[in-house]
Scaffold this motif. Sequence first.
Motif, short mmCIF file in Angstrom:
data_model
loop_
_atom_site.label_atom_id
_atom_site.label_comp_id
_atom_site.label_asym_id
_atom_site.label_seq_id
_atom_site.Cartn_x
_atom_site.Cartn_y
_atom_site.Cartn_z
N ILE A 149 0.85 -1.20 0.00
CA ILE A 149 0.00 0.00 0.00
C ILE A 149 0.88 1.25 0.00
CG2 ILE A 149 -1.66 1.34 1.36
CD1 ILE A 149 -2.78 -1.35 2.36
N GLU A 150 1.95 1.23 0.82
CA GLU A 150 2.86 2.38 0.89
C GLU A 150 3.57 2.60 -0.45
OE1 GLU A 150 3.14 4.45 3.41
OE2 GLU A 150 1.74 3.31 4.66
N ARG A 154 1.39 4.37 -2.83
CA ARG A 154 1.33 5.80 -2.56
C ARG A 154 2.52 6.52 -3.22
NH1 ARG A 154 -1.19 7.28 2.09
NH2 ARG A 154 -0.65 5.26 2.96
N ARG A 191 2.14 6.65 -7.09
CA ARG A 191 1.22 7.68 -7.60
C ARG A 191 1.92 9.03 -7.72
NH1 ARG A 191 -2.38 4.60 -4.49
NH2 ARG A 191 -2.14 5.88 -2.63
N VAL A 245 7.02 11.64 1.02
CA VAL A 245 6.14 10.47 1.04
C VAL A 245 6.96 9.20 1.25
CG1 VAL A 245 4.61 9.03 -0.39
CG2 VAL A 245 4.32 11.50 -0.36
N ASP A 252 -1.28 10.66 7.94
CA ASP A 252 -2.34 9.97 7.21
C ASP A 252 -3.05 9.08 8.22
OD1 ASP A 252 -3.90 8.23 5.68
OD2 ASP A 252 -2.54 8.35 3.98
N ALA A 261 -3.97 5.59 7.02
CA ALA A 261 -2.84 4.66 6.91
C ALA A 261 -2.34 4.25 8.29
CB ALA A 261 -1.71 5.32 6.12
#
Length: 290
Positions: free
Chosen positions: A179-180, A183, A186, A212, A274, A277
Amino acid sequence: MSDEHQTQEQRAVSEVKNDIIQDVLHEEDLYKILGASRNASAADLRRCYLERSKVVHPDKPPFHAQSTSAFQRLGFAFDILKSPSARRTYDRASKPTSSQLPDKTTFLGGEHTFRSAVESILQEFMTGDFVIVRRWLESLHSRYPNLVSEEVVVNVERSFIRIRELVLTTRTYALLIYIELGRIHRVQKRLMGLGYLDVVGRARLTIHLVRVTLAVPMRVDRALKEREEKAWRAKVAGLQAAGVAPTGSMRNAGILNERVSKVLEFIVGAAGKDEGADEAWSTKMAGAAN
């Protein structure tokens, strides 16, 4: 067009969408999820992904309650197979054994193959785009040595090596790190989409990419420490209930030392905040097991 004909057409479209969604949700072979063959080229994989994603996309009518889950699963399959190294890892690990049917693979349900593919993507990032983060940190070190010491630069790189080890030991870490990485990916896509002459835009997005990226070890570190703290409190409570005085102290289960953690918090700023998250990490870590 008559109302009856229109209704029949809508029903047919709905059935096609449902069939593909069910296929995506219940199939384990990544190639079959995309509707592609195992010898498909990179262009063919992308074409298959686009064709199916247009059908199952949550915003594409008709409405289907499982659209989002299917779309995410489809994206996961494509992300793995579009990476040459991750695809090679998957192909090797998902080859059927004599105890399996000839076309049966168990990637999404299989521990080793899932971790291996995510580890491969992480390794690809560390030997590729991570160089941007390293250079940025080294630049800060040369300008502000009292803030970003050499210890910070080294500790950040070591933290990603530790994260890679965690991915290979526990499926929960693999899921969360995936998932990280999504991120980060993107932001990378936005950066690549900017024109070469858009110097200001590229500079801003490069800094955002660094922030990020650095948020990842921060989030992992925080989750590990919270898990250890909960375990320690439970141990102390159990000993006290039994009338035994606790001895020793809570170990530092994180991947960052206190100084480096504070420096990263300062650099990352809002990019590291986040709540969704952090909640996912806390929830998953609470039940993580090898």
